[in-house]
Design a protein around this motif. Sequence first.
Motif, PDB file in Angstrom:
ATOM      1  N   ASP A  37       0.819  -1.199   0.000  1.00 11.75           N
ATOM      2  CA  ASP A  37       0.000   0.000   0.000  1.00 11.75           C
ATOM      3  C   ASP A  37       0.859   1.258   0.000  1.00 11.75           C
ATOM      4  O   ASP A  37       0.618   2.187  -0.768  1.00 11.75           O
ATOM      5  N   ILE A  38       1.870   1.262   0.856  1.00  7.31           N
ATOM      6  CA  ILE A  38       2.706   2.472   0.948  1.00  7.31           C
ATOM      7  C   ILE A  38       3.502   2.673  -0.339  1.00  7.31           C
ATOM      8  O   ILE A  38       3.690   3.802  -0.794  1.00  7.31           O
ATOM      9  N   SER A  39       3.913   1.564  -0.947  1.00  6.39           N
ATOM     10  CA  SER A  39       4.755   1.712  -2.144  1.00  6.39           C
ATOM     11  C   SER A  39       3.937   1.952  -3.407  1.00  6.39           C
ATOM     12  O   SER A  39       4.500   2.236  -4.469  1.00  6.39           O
ATOM     13  N   PHE A  40       2.602   1.871  -3.314  1.00  8.29           N
ATOM     14  CA  PHE A  40       1.755   2.051  -4.500  1.00  8.29           C
ATOM     15  C   PHE A  40       2.028   3.409  -5.160  1.00  8.29           C
ATOM     16  O   PHE A  40       1.959   4.449  -4.517  1.00  8.29           O
ATOM     17  N   GLY A  41       2.337   3.364  -6.424  1.00  6.92           N
ATOM     18  CA  GLY A  41       2.503   4.604  -7.184  1.00  6.92           C
ATOM     19  C   GLY A  41       3.871   5.255  -7.062  1.00  6.92           C
ATOM     20  O   GLY A  41       4.176   6.197  -7.795  1.00  6.92           O
TER      21      GLY A  41
ATOM     22  N   SER B  49      13.776   4.117  -7.558  1.00 13.85           N
ATOM     23  CA  SER B  49      14.160   2.746  -7.885  1.00 13.85           C
ATOM     24  C   SER B  49      13.572   1.818  -6.822  1.00 13.85           C
ATOM     25  O   SER B  49      13.059   2.279  -5.798  1.00 13.85           O
ATOM     26  N   GLU B  50      13.695   0.497  -7.063  1.00  9.63           N
ATOM     27  CA  GLU B  50      13.115  -0.469  -6.114  1.00  9.63           C
ATOM     28  C   GLU B  50      13.753  -0.349  -4.727  1.00  9.63           C
ATOM     29  O   GLU B  50      13.059  -0.415  -3.705  1.00  9.63           O
ATOM     30  N   GLU B  51      15.106  -0.155  -4.711  1.00 10.19           N
ATOM     31  CA  GLU B  51      15.804  -0.036  -3.409  1.00 10.19           C
ATOM     32  C   GLU B  51      15.329   1.227  -2.688  1.00 10.19           C
ATOM     33  O   GLU B  51      15.108   1.218  -1.480  1.00 10.19           O
ATOM     34  N   GLU B  52      15.194   2.303  -3.474  1.00  5.20           N
ATOM     35  CA  GLU B  52      14.744   3.569  -2.870  1.00  5.20           C
ATOM     36  C   GLU B  52      13.336   3.420  -2.298  1.00  5.20           C
ATOM     37  O   GLU B  52      13.045   3.929  -1.215  1.00  5.20           O
TER      38      GLU B  52
ATOM     39  N   LYS C  68      10.265   1.903   4.632  1.00  6.73           N
ATOM     40  CA  LYS C  68      10.785   1.760   6.002  1.00  6.73           C
ATOM     41  C   LYS C  68      10.766   3.107   6.723  1.00  6.73           C
ATOM     42  O   LYS C  68      10.358   3.202   7.883  1.00  6.73           O
ATOM     43  N   ARG C  69      11.235   4.145   6.024  1.00  7.24           N
ATOM     44  CA  ARG C  69      11.330   5.473   6.640  1.00  7.24           C
ATOM     45  C   ARG C  69       9.934   6.019   6.993  1.00  7.24           C
ATOM     46  O   ARG C  69       9.724   6.567   8.073  1.00  7.24           O
ATOM     47  N   SER C  70       8.983   5.813   6.065  1.00  8.87           N
ATOM     48  CA  SER C  70       7.630   6.325   6.303  1.00  8.87           C
ATOM     49  C   SER C  70       6.988   5.602   7.482  1.00  8.87           C
ATOM     50  O   SER C  70       6.315   6.228   8.307  1.00  8.87           O
ATOM     51  N   LEU C  71       7.187   4.272   7.536  1.00  3.21           N
ATOM     52  CA  LEU C  71       6.620   3.513   8.657  1.00  3.21           C
ATOM     53  C   LEU C  71       7.256   3.952   9.968  1.00  3.21           C
ATOM     54  O   LEU C  71       6.582   4.092  10.983  1.00  3.21           O
TER      55      LEU C  71
ATOM     56  N   GLY D  52       5.641   5.679  13.402  1.00  8.31           N
ATOM     57  CA  GLY D  52       5.753   4.826  14.593  1.00  8.31           C
ATOM     58  C   GLY D  52       5.291   3.405  14.350  1.00  8.31           C
ATOM     59  O   GLY D  52       4.736   2.754  15.243  1.00  8.31           O
ATOM     60  N   LEU D  53       5.514   2.905  13.131  1.00  6.40           N
ATOM     61  CA  LEU D  53       5.048   1.556  12.790  1.00  6.40           C
ATOM     62  C   LEU D  53       6.187   0.683  12.273  1.00  6.40           C
ATOM     63  O   LEU D  53       6.015  -0.057  11.291  1.00  6.40           O
ATOM     64  N   ASP D  54       7.333   0.728  12.916  1.00  7.59           N
ATOM     65  CA  ASP D  54       8.466  -0.092  12.471  1.00  7.59           C
ATOM     66  C   ASP D  54       8.076  -1.566  12.428  1.00  7.59           C
ATOM     67  O   ASP D  54       7.434  -2.071  13.349  1.00  7.59           O
ATOM     68  N   GLY D  55       8.483  -2.249  11.357  1.00  8.32           N
ATOM     69  CA  GLY D  55       8.233  -3.690  11.263  1.00  8.32           C
ATOM     70  C   GLY D  55       6.831  -4.066  10.805  1.00  8.32           C
ATOM     71  O   GLY D  55       6.450  -5.222  10.846  1.00  8.32           O
ATOM     72  N   PHE D  56       6.056  -3.089  10.344  1.00  8.31           N
ATOM     73  CA  PHE D  56       4.679  -3.377   9.914  1.00  8.31           C
ATOM     74  C   PHE D  56       4.585  -3.707   8.416  1.00  8.31           C
ATOM     75  O   PHE D  56       3.487  -3.897   7.907  1.00  8.31           O
ATOM     76  N   GLU D  57       5.731  -3.773   7.730  1.00  2.87           N
ATOM     77  CA  GLU D  57       5.729  -3.927   6.268  1.00  2.87           C
ATOM     78  C   GLU D  57       4.821  -5.065   5.783  1.00  2.87           C
ATOM     79  O   GLU D  57       4.060  -4.903   4.841  1.00  2.87           O
TER      80      GLU D  57
END
Lengths: 239, 211
Positions: free
Chosen positions: A98-102, A109-112, A118-121, A125-130
């Motif tokens: 969801d976060i990476s959509f668009g 790039s994919e790595e970015e 990760k940074r947005s989560l 305050g949602l580390d590890g929620f990927e």
Amino acid sequence: MTIVEAKGISYTYPDGIEVFKNISFKVAKGESLGIIGPNGAGKTTLLLALSGLINNSGEISINGELKSEKNINDIRKKISFVFQNPDDQLFMPHVEEDISFGLSKLGYSEEEINEIVKRSLNSAGLDGFELRSSHHLSLGQKKRVCLAAAFARSPEILLLDEPSNELDPGGRKELTGLIKNFKGTKLIVSHDLNMIAEICNNVMILNDNIIKAFGGSKQILSDKKLMEINSLEVPYIYR
Amino acid sequence: MRHSFWDHFSGLESPIHKLSPGIKILFVILLVIILTMLPGYYVSYLSIPLLLMLITILIISGVPVKHVMKRTLVILPLILPVILLNSIFMESGLNHSLTLSVRSFLSIFSLVLLVSVTKFSDIMKTLSKWHFPRIMIMILTFMYRYFFLLTGEMEKMIRAVKLRSGNTRWPEIFKIYSQILAILFIKSYERAERVYNAMLMRGYDGNGGLQ
């Protein structure tokens, strides 16, 4: 510097009900504007108009660019919209998707993109929620994922529709902190006047199709008479 | 009904779960093709060994047989009318219907098995790697994301009706339930509009791609 400018904008629903008529206002870069008013005043519709999701009459400029059908996609790249119901916004099954959509179309790039997720989560305050499923989250977590998805696009303008709606006091406090930390321009539609008082430096009252008041947050929110005639009440911190 | 109704066991750590999703999808596709194409005569001979093979896979995966069986039986009634029509209108109808039931049961059983041993997102990622049409993947993803949300909304409406309807009798209940379905349709339509707006704001071009 003005980042949002509306000149004489009007919108009428397809069933003929007029929501706002010939309204004009300006929002400066970095400003936090609270848009308040009774139910049905057209607050959400105004946000939809600013993001080009409905066709209004009048002129809307974002960052000096006049909004039109031709440049709407470029304009939307500058705006992130957090909708009222997180289930309408979290349309992918997993948080990461969801976060990476668009984001790929914003030139990352994919790595970015992985790094941004990760940074947005982290900022929400949602580390590890990927890999968590969107539908298994609590309402507070869903709202924070929506914010993370909005932050991921590094927007200049953040539009928030009732962000603290239905949240418990703890969740509301966390969310308020996260919104406050966002450095860009914020336009917040809410009935949570305490949150508006806490975050916004300016406030607009929308009622009876027009802007009833526009000015400093304290000046407007502490005006008991003005608030009452617009079916609102003075927030606790100004009582 | 929640998502866990289907994929409650998809996160286990068995050897079957660890297999590549591609292998599992291919296996199921192959099995369904075999079951569809084989003449009825062979199907009746192969049905027991195939069922035993699927149950063995199930036991190795650690997913309870009851879990898969229950979900298979939920879907099976949907094809019951076809089986019944076959037995009435076709020559050698009974034999044909029996074979059709076996084909359907084993196909659905294997599909339920697949979603029980593979995470939904892994299935979608694999299909995407295989260049399965993007629009189809989006439809499947949205069905997975929103089906249970809508059934949840329907459950709430039915509960509200039950609380207020007292001793309402059948013809009227039927009328109320049709109205619930109509409202659910309108709600779904409105939700679809809102989801579409959210997608547009994040770069969706309206044709399955991004802009």
